[in-house]
Design a protein around this motif. Structure first.
Motif, PDB file in Angstrom:
ATOM      1  N   THR A  40      -3.112  26.583 -46.036  1.00 48.92           N
ATOM      2  CA  THR A  40      -3.518  26.557 -44.787  1.00 48.92           C
ATOM      3  C   THR A  40      -2.959  27.634 -43.776  1.00 48.92           C
ATOM      4  OG1 THR A  40      -3.627  23.756 -45.280  1.00 48.92           O
ATOM      5  CG2 THR A  40      -3.576  24.819 -42.773  1.00 48.92           C
ATOM      6  N   GLU A  41      -3.787  28.207 -43.241  1.00 51.83           N
ATOM      7  CA  GLU A  41      -3.299  29.206 -42.189  1.00 51.83           C
ATOM      8  C   GLU A  41      -4.202  29.278 -40.951  1.00 51.83           C
ATOM      9  OE1 GLU A  41      -3.344  34.118 -42.243  1.00 51.83           O
ATOM     10  OE2 GLU A  41      -3.027  33.165 -44.270  1.00 51.83           O
ATOM     11  N   VAL A  42      -3.140  29.162 -39.874  1.00 53.95           N
ATOM     12  CA  VAL A  42      -3.818  29.373 -38.445  1.00 53.95           C
ATOM     13  C   VAL A  42      -3.154  30.464 -37.927  1.00 53.95           C
ATOM     14  CG1 VAL A  42      -3.739  28.259 -36.137  1.00 53.95           C
ATOM     15  CG2 VAL A  42      -4.096  26.983 -38.362  1.00 53.95           C
ATOM     16  N   PRO A  43      -4.103  31.536 -37.608  1.00 56.22           N
ATOM     17  CA  PRO A  43      -3.530  32.621 -36.639  1.00 56.22           C
ATOM     18  C   PRO A  43      -2.811  32.407 -35.474  1.00 56.22           C
ATOM     19  CG  PRO A  43      -5.895  33.083 -37.164  1.00 56.22           C
ATOM     20  CD  PRO A  43      -5.501  31.608 -37.390  1.00 56.22           C
ATOM     21  N   GLU A  44      -1.608  33.279 -35.193  1.00 52.85           N
ATOM     22  CA  GLU A  44      -0.601  33.032 -34.407  1.00 52.85           C
ATOM     23  C   GLU A  44      -1.196  32.614 -32.886  1.00 52.85           C
ATOM     24  OE1 GLU A  44       3.184  32.377 -32.885  1.00 52.85           O
ATOM     25  OE2 GLU A  44       2.762  32.795 -35.044  1.00 52.85           O
ATOM     26  N   ALA A  45      -2.249  33.366 -32.640  1.00 45.55           N
ATOM     27  CA  ALA A  45      -2.901  33.170 -31.289  1.00 45.55           C
ATOM     28  C   ALA A  45      -3.265  31.798 -31.118  1.00 45.55           C
ATOM     29  CB  ALA A  45      -3.994  34.144 -31.347  1.00 45.55           C
ATOM     30  N   PHE A  46      -3.598  31.128 -32.241  1.00 43.71           N
ATOM     31  CA  PHE A  46      -4.233  29.669 -32.165  1.00 43.71           C
ATOM     32  C   PHE A  46      -3.078  28.648 -32.557  1.00 43.71           C
ATOM     33  CE2 PHE A  46      -7.812  32.410 -32.869  1.00 43.71           C
ATOM     34  CZ  PHE A  46      -8.678  31.855 -31.683  1.00 43.71           C
ATOM     35  N   SER A  47      -1.849  29.100 -32.951  1.00 45.74           N
ATOM     36  CA  SER A  47      -0.839  28.329 -33.487  1.00 45.74           C
ATOM     37  C   SER A  47      -0.473  27.186 -32.446  1.00 45.74           C
ATOM     38  CB  SER A  47       0.437  28.877 -34.188  1.00 45.74           C
ATOM     39  OG  SER A  47       1.014  29.511 -33.072  1.00 45.74           O
ATOM     40  N   GLY A  48       0.254  26.107 -32.682  1.00 46.90           N
ATOM     41  CA  GLY A  48       0.716  25.137 -31.834  1.00 46.90           C
ATOM     42  C   GLY A  48      -0.153  24.096 -30.939  1.00 46.90           C
ATOM     43  N   GLN A  49      -1.532  24.337 -31.619  1.00 44.27           N
ATOM     44  CA  GLN A  49      -2.440  23.741 -30.849  1.00 44.27           C
ATOM     45  C   GLN A  49      -3.225  22.494 -31.513  1.00 44.27           C
ATOM     46  OE1 GLN A  49      -5.362  26.592 -28.839  1.00 44.27           O
ATOM     47  NE2 GLN A  49      -3.707  27.976 -29.084  1.00 44.27           N
ATOM     48  N   GLY A  50      -2.735  22.329 -32.710  1.00 50.57           N
ATOM     49  CA  GLY A  50      -3.121  21.089 -33.621  1.00 50.57           C
ATOM     50  C   GLY A  50      -4.352  21.557 -34.663  1.00 50.57           C
ATOM     51  N   HIS A  51      -4.492  22.884 -34.758  1.00 54.56           N
ATOM     52  CA  HIS A  51      -5.680  23.408 -35.566  1.00 54.56           C
ATOM     53  C   HIS A  51      -5.292  23.004 -36.992  1.00 54.56           C
ATOM     54  CE1 HIS A  51      -7.479  24.596 -32.054  1.00 54.56           C
ATOM     55  NE2 HIS A  51      -6.868  25.529 -31.687  1.00 54.56           N
ATOM     56  N   ALA A  52      -4.155  23.110 -37.363  1.00 54.53           N
ATOM     57  CA  ALA A  52      -3.741  23.007 -38.910  1.00 54.53           C
ATOM     58  C   ALA A  52      -4.020  21.411 -39.191  1.00 54.53           C
ATOM     59  CB  ALA A  52      -2.319  23.478 -39.118  1.00 54.53           C
ATOM     60  N   ALA A  53      -3.663  20.534 -38.307  1.00 54.04           N
ATOM     61  CA  ALA A  53      -4.066  19.338 -38.679  1.00 54.04           C
ATOM     62  C   ALA A  53      -5.395  18.757 -38.255  1.00 54.04           C
ATOM     63  CB  ALA A  53      -3.195  18.359 -37.496  1.00 54.04           C
ATOM     64  N   THR A  54      -6.137  19.346 -37.715  1.00 57.28           N
ATOM     65  CA  THR A  54      -7.649  19.205 -37.602  1.00 57.28           C
ATOM     66  C   THR A  54      -8.076  19.928 -39.134  1.00 57.28           C
ATOM     67  OG1 THR A  54      -7.720  19.478 -35.415  1.00 57.28           O
ATOM     68  CG2 THR A  54      -9.962  19.918 -36.674  1.00 57.28           C
ATOM     69  N   LEU A  55      -7.630  20.766 -39.506  1.00 55.08           N
ATOM     70  CA  LEU A  55      -8.322  21.394 -40.714  1.00 55.08           C
ATOM     71  C   LEU A  55      -7.769  20.433 -42.122  1.00 55.08           C
ATOM     72  CD1 LEU A  55      -7.374  25.207 -40.405  1.00 55.08           C
ATOM     73  CD2 LEU A  55      -9.745  24.153 -41.085  1.00 55.08           C
ATOM     74  N   ALA A  56      -6.765  19.853 -42.124  1.00 54.32           N
ATOM     75  CA  ALA A  56      -6.218  19.136 -43.191  1.00 54.32           C
ATOM     76  C   ALA A  56      -7.124  17.873 -43.127  1.00 54.32           C
ATOM     77  CB  ALA A  56      -4.892  18.932 -43.045  1.00 54.32           C
TER      78      ALA A  56
END
Length: 77
Positions: A40-56
């Protein structure tokens, strides 16, 4: 930010997009009825916004809807 979860089988990954921007992705490998979620990877510009959780969450929901067995090789998943 409005995002869209998509399966990109040609790239062996699920993607989270906002318009033309790639917000994050989960690499996977599909072998019969088993899906390995690898990275799982989220670019730094989008980190800390819950996107990894949404992906998972979305990847697991997709696997469930398709009757796949999930092998979570990615530590985040």
């Amino acid at each position: 930010m409005d995002t869209e979860f998509i399966d990109a089988p040609d790239h062996h990954r699920y993607e989270l997009r906002s318009g033309d921007q790639l917000v994050g992705f989960i690499d996977y490998r599909l072998h019969g009825d088993v899906i390995r979620l690898i990275h799982t990877e989220v670019p730094e510009a989008f980190s800390g916004q819950g996107h990894a959780a949404t992906l998972a969450r979305s990847a697991l929901e997709d696997a469930r809807s398709r009757g796949l067995t999930v092998r979570p090789d990615c530590p985040y998943v």
